[in-house]
Design an enzyme around this catalytic site. Sequence first.
Site, mmCIF file in Angstrom:
data_model
loop_
_atom_site.group_PDB
_atom_site.id
_atom_site.type_symbol
_atom_site.label_atom_id
_atom_site.label_comp_id
_atom_site.label_asym_id
_atom_site.label_seq_id
_atom_site.Cartn_x
_atom_site.Cartn_y
_atom_site.Cartn_z
ATOM 1 C CG HIS A 186 -1.841 1.250 1.356
ATOM 2 N ND1 HIS A 186 -3.042 1.188 1.399
ATOM 3 C CD2 HIS A 186 -1.469 2.516 1.249
ATOM 4 C CE1 HIS A 186 -3.709 2.198 1.516
ATOM 5 N NE2 HIS A 186 -2.894 3.022 1.362
ATOM 6 C CG HIS A 239 -5.120 0.149 -3.189
ATOM 7 N ND1 HIS A 239 -3.892 0.825 -3.042
ATOM 8 C CD2 HIS A 239 -5.396 -0.589 -2.246
ATOM 9 C CE1 HIS A 239 -3.536 0.327 -1.963
ATOM 10 N NE2 HIS A 239 -4.754 -0.367 -1.311
ATOM 11 C CG ASP A 309 -8.784 -2.485 -1.082
ATOM 12 O OD1 ASP A 309 -8.739 -3.225 -0.004
ATOM 13 O OD2 ASP A 309 -8.518 -1.196 -1.050
ATOM 14 C CG HIS A 313 -15.637 0.135 7.236
ATOM 15 N ND1 HIS A 313 -14.900 -0.069 8.375
ATOM 16 C CD2 HIS A 313 -14.548 0.477 6.076
ATOM 17 C CE1 HIS A 313 -13.554 0.040 7.917
ATOM 18 N NE2 HIS A 313 -13.417 0.318 6.759
#
Length: 443
Positions: A186, A239, A309, A313
């Site tokens: 990342h 990403h 990804d 939540h």
Amino acid sequence: MVFSPDDMRFDKIFSNGTVVTPAGVMRCDVGVVGETIAYLGDLNKAAAEEIIDCTDLHILPGVIDSQVHFREPGAEHKENLVSGSRAAVLGGVTSVFEMPNTNPPTVSAEALQDKVARAVNRMHCDFAFWVGGTHENAANVGELERLPGAAGIKIFMGSSTGDLLVADDAGVRAILQNTKRRVAVHSEEESRLNERKDLRIAGDASSHPIWRDETAAILCTERLVKIAHETNSPIHVLHVSTKQEIAFLQLHKDLVTLEATPHHLTFSSDDYAKYGNLIQMNPPIRAPEHREAVWWGVEQGLIDVLGSDHAPHTLEEKAKPYPASPSGMPGVQTTLPIMLNYVNMGKLTLERLVDLTSHGPNRIFGISRKGRIAVGYDADLAIVDLNREEIITNASSASKVAWTPYDKIKIKGWPIATVLRGKIVMWQGKVIGEAIGRVVKFI
């Protein structure tokens, strides 16, 4: 012909489908013996325990999603290995690589073994787990990356959910010089993120890409690639979201592979007015020019894989006023439908989609017997109807959080069945049978 299908008996034959193979797209039957693809061709006269008619359907390799967050252990109110894997097989996904930022984090052999034990006989797809690289375990990552169930080592150079930050050159170098497998990263510059926190506007998620700007991404990625060359270490940039990274990384394909996500290909900063915190991500959804640059990377063959990804939540958590709202969105169930819609729109070919979702992960991560419809490979299949139109809804989400950013979006192209090692685990929107997921093996 080495073997005549007339001399063979198959457990299953998937007949009359259009199959995407390494040799191209062709009309043929797929013969399965046990867990393995045994024959591709005309099996009209062959014997089988079960024949599944796939007329007017396309048979793809099962999707390998190499970036998911299933939140177990530590945040099972959002997701767990059972619910996440159910969502996966509903979306044509047969293998997932789950991320290490759980609680406790996956940073040791014991934590990895715990996750594997939790997954066996509970997950509906096959699985591997990324191990977080840290300052504390840098000397041991060479052993950790070779353990059964390990997808490899993951480094967080920019802070995201969890506490696995390795922002300094020395820490990244210590990890890379002790690894042999491809390391996933990342990449966002932590010092710049800290300097720019005052640019966040309370209650306004559209300020998220202003805070975590494209400069934060490219500065970190340039630093990462420099260290990778110094240590001669293969790396995988997760990403990718900026035109600057696309321009830079095409010069470093000797060591670097790239991931794109469906949400960075679909949404832009123009969408914050409609979706707000629901599309708050790290790295952020950015201006349209960056989305188009990532599409250019897909079209030019620069992007190696698609990862969802998947980072769920709850809606209650997402409803907190920005920046208290967490970053992440569900995606493992919708990656294939969203991308099939792009195939129907002419944005990419079916062969390119399969390269991104199956052949690419097989190639860059060294996955054994998965990612290709070929004799000797696991019979992992995603059977899709390219002509079927559906509306994605929150109600159809199998994730524990029960929402999707694609709610009410009409698409064309839909997974009809998911086959894992010869067993049908999803059929027409229903998960079938007991959980049979097991550890993905690597070459």
